[in-house]
Design a protein around this motif. Structure first.
Motif, short mmCIF file in Angstrom:
data_model
loop_
_atom_site.label_atom_id
_atom_site.label_comp_id
_atom_site.label_asym_id
_atom_site.label_seq_id
_atom_site.Cartn_x
_atom_site.Cartn_y
_atom_site.Cartn_z
N ALA A 1 0.85 -1.19 0.00
CA ALA A 1 0.00 0.00 0.00
C ALA A 1 0.88 1.23 0.00
N ALA A 2 0.25 2.38 -0.24
CA ALA A 2 0.95 3.67 -0.18
C ALA A 2 0.71 4.30 1.19
N TRP A 3 1.73 4.98 1.72
CA TRP A 3 1.66 5.50 3.08
C TRP A 3 2.16 6.93 3.14
N LEU A 4 1.81 7.60 4.22
CA LEU A 4 2.39 8.89 4.58
C LEU A 4 2.74 8.82 6.05
N ASN A 5 3.96 9.18 6.40
CA ASN A 5 4.38 9.22 7.80
C ASN A 5 4.77 10.65 8.15
N VAL A 6 4.18 11.17 9.22
CA VAL A 6 4.41 12.55 9.63
C VAL A 6 5.05 12.56 11.02
N ARG A 7 6.23 13.15 11.10
CA ARG A 7 6.91 13.37 12.38
C ARG A 7 6.83 14.86 12.71
N LEU A 8 6.82 15.16 13.99
CA LEU A 8 6.60 16.54 14.42
C LEU A 8 7.73 17.05 15.30
N LYS A 9 7.98 18.36 15.18
CA LYS A 9 8.93 19.05 16.04
C LYS A 9 8.25 20.26 16.65
N GLY A 10 8.01 20.18 17.95
CA GLY A 10 7.38 21.29 18.64
C GLY A 10 8.38 22.38 18.97
N THR A 11 7.93 23.63 18.89
CA THR A 11 8.76 24.76 19.29
C THR A 11 8.08 25.53 20.43
N ARG A 12 6.83 25.91 20.22
CA ARG A 12 6.05 26.48 21.31
C ARG A 12 5.52 25.38 22.23
#
Length: 576
Positions: free
Chosen positions: A482-493
């Motif tokens: 299957a096709a996927w999207l992976n999202v990682r996050l970097k918080g600043t506030r």
């Protein structure tokens, strides 16, 4: 969780199978397997056991194999996280202990395995400094000092342990943090409860356990289904849960009383989970209690909590019955912007799916969703919502296993080692068990406890790691195409790991949402990113993040198959 055994001649199960009313356990299992097989499609996902390829050498030990004490039956969790920030998920397996007195160097220890790619893992426990030899229960991760490296919190029978990640492949075991908690802690979860950008710690505690030779199995009569087993939790004293508020990086104060956590009558706490039930930016806390009503601590603006499980409809099942609960999962399974809750329970009872109603309350939707009879005969522990097959719908994994090996002699039980389960979501609110999706032979059966999911081989789909009591772990490779999207996050506030953020993606006319959590399942930690299956969509239409700070941002839609890192404050602000 547990045996429901007390100090008396016999103690039947909560909802026993009565003669003449229900078919046998074996016939129920055969019927369910036949139904699932008849509707199975060739395109479904398959998980392959690749444990032998990984090089992981780890043997979990939890007391005696006979399980004479309640301390010996809970087992331990597992955490999947990128400890060295090289882009690969690593594996941390928690161990328990043995009852005989041994020097610390010979006791069972927790272990960290570095992901070297191509399903090869290296034991780096000693060099990383995270081989705790306490009687371990679970593990969770967060970035406690906002330096970009994930730190590790381990729950024990006895003082819990906080490891600070130095960022060079090693950890510092912090002393006198204020969050050690000397009780028997099962699970923990971390979140920024008061929005000061420092993550706080909630700990779910179990029973006040002390060894008493007169209460050993066989010495005192604690009977379940006609068989002598260990005693508890009936007749034991429940231990209160704890809340530790951060006063600085790696420093905490016990706020359990002032925050209202101790106002709830203590339960036998097992799994814990952070969910923003009210979606007001202040994370709430769920606790799965063993043989007690489950808790939901509503966050009143960051300083106090009120336990509202009963009025919200999360305390009992639809019969108004307390269940023996272990694991917890949450997710927007209907794509309507609300959090549904799934709870795993003891045998001769169903796991429970709580659906968020339009008025902010919850209803028991277990049987309409097809999740009732399939779970009735099994004893369930870890669980999580995840998109196993990449179709854009959240599926459910459940790890099973009895707590008393004596159940192998009981015909009305599925036995000590049980098959785990995967329930595929049809996109219309119903789930169907898929036995063929998981390894399904007698040789693959274990008595499983902690489990977590994440992409271990970098191909986009979520894999699974299971910690089995008194056994080797199980590593399952996902073979979904299957096709996927992976999202990682970097918080600043927000806190650096963006724990408490919501990520929403729209593709092919379907909106999906993921919530970043620390601590989940049963005493375990899944990957700390938002993973979406695209379900055949050729492009992504929208991508939005609601950060713990309250900032709502839209980001340019990435291409399918991307692995993206989004930084708070760099998107286009969305005004509500």
């Amino acid at each position: 969780m547990h045996s429901h055994s007390e100090e008396r001649p016999s103690q039947p199960g909560r909802r026993p199978i009565r003669e003449g009313r229900f078919p046998s356990v074996l016939s129920i299992g055969a019927v369910l397997t036949a139904l699932a097989s008849s509707s199975r499609s060739a395109e479904e996902v398959r998980f392959i056991d690749v444990t032998g390829r990984t090089g992981i050498e780890f043997l979990h030990r939890c007391g005696s194999l006979e399980k004479d004490w309640i301390l010996e039956v809970n087992g331990s969790g597992v955490a999947l996280f990128d400890y060295d920030a090289d882009g690969d998920l690593d594996i941390y397996l928690v161990n328990s202990g043995l009852l005989d007195e041994k020097p610390p160097e010979s006791r069972p220890r927790n272990a960290l395995f570095r992901n070297d790619g191509a399903w090869a893992f290296t034991d780096v426990t000693e060099e990383a400094g995270v081989g705790d030899t306490g009687w371990g229960s679970g593990a969770t991760v967060a970035d406690i000092d906002n330096d970009g490296f994930l730190d590790l919190y381990v729950t024990n029978w006895g003082p819990n342990v906080l490891y600070r990640n130095r960022g060079n492949g090693t950890f510092e075991r912090l002393a006198d943090t204020g969050a050690e908690d000397p009780r028997w802690s099962i699970s923990a979860c971390m979140a920024d409860f008061n929005n000061d950008r420092l993550v706080d710690i909630f700990v779910s505690n179990y029973v006040e356990f002390r060894f008493d030779p007169k209460k050993k199995r066989g010495v005192i009569e604690c009977v379940y289904k006609g068989v002598p087993i260990f005693c508890g939790p009936g007749g034991l004293v429940p231990s209160p849960d704890s809340l530790f508020i951060a006063t600085g990086p790696g420093r905490y104060r016990d706020a359990s009383i002032e925050a209202g956590i101790r106002e709830a009558t203590p339960g036998f706490g097992m799994g814990s989970l952070i969910v923003d039930i009210e979606r007001n930016g202040f994370p709430d806390i769920l606790v799965a209690n063993d043989t007690n009503n489950n808790f939901c601590f509503i966050n009143l603006g960051g300083k106090r909590f009120v336990e509202a499980g009963l009025p919200l409809g999360l305390a009992y099942n639809d019969h108004g019955v307390e269940q023996a609960s272990m694991g917890l999962a949450s997710g927007d399974i209907r794509g309507i912007g609300v959090d549904d809750i799934f709870v795993t329970n003891y045998e001769d009872d169903t796991n429970t799916l709580y659906l968020a109603d339009g008025d902010g309350l919850y209803i028991d939707g277990t049987h309409p969703a097809g999740l009732g009879s399939a779970s009735y005969a099994r004893m369930a522990w870890s669980t999580f919502f995840f998109d196993a097959d990449g179709d854009g719908d959240l599926d459910i994994f459940v790890a099973n296993g009895h707590l008393a090996p004596q159940m192998d002699r009981v015909r009305s039980s599925m036995g000590y080692r049980q098959k785990n389960q995967l329930f595929l979501h049809d996109g219309r609110g119903r789930f169907r068990e898929c036995p063929a999706c998981l390894p399904d032979t007698d040789e693959t059966m274990r008595s499983s406890r902690g489990a977590a999911c994440g992409d271990l081989d970098g191909d986009g789909d979520p894999d699974i790691v299971i910690n089995n009591i008194d056994d080797q772990p199980t590593v399952l490779e996902n073979r979904a195409e299957a096709a996927w999207l992976n999202v990682r996050l970097k918080g600043t506030r927000s806190n650096r790991a963006a724990i408490g953020a919501r990520v929403a993606m729209t593709a092919g006319g379907k909106r999906q949402e993921r919530y970043i959590q620390s601590g989940m399942s049963y005493a375990s930690q899944c990957e700390m990113s938002a993973r979406f299956g695209l379900g055949g969509a050729k492009r992504i239409d929208a991508l939005e993040v609601v950060w713990p700070s309250g900032l709502r941002e839209a980001f340019p839609p990435p291409v399918p198959g991307a692995n993206v890192l989004l930084e708070e404050g760099t998107g286009q602000r969305v005004l509500r």
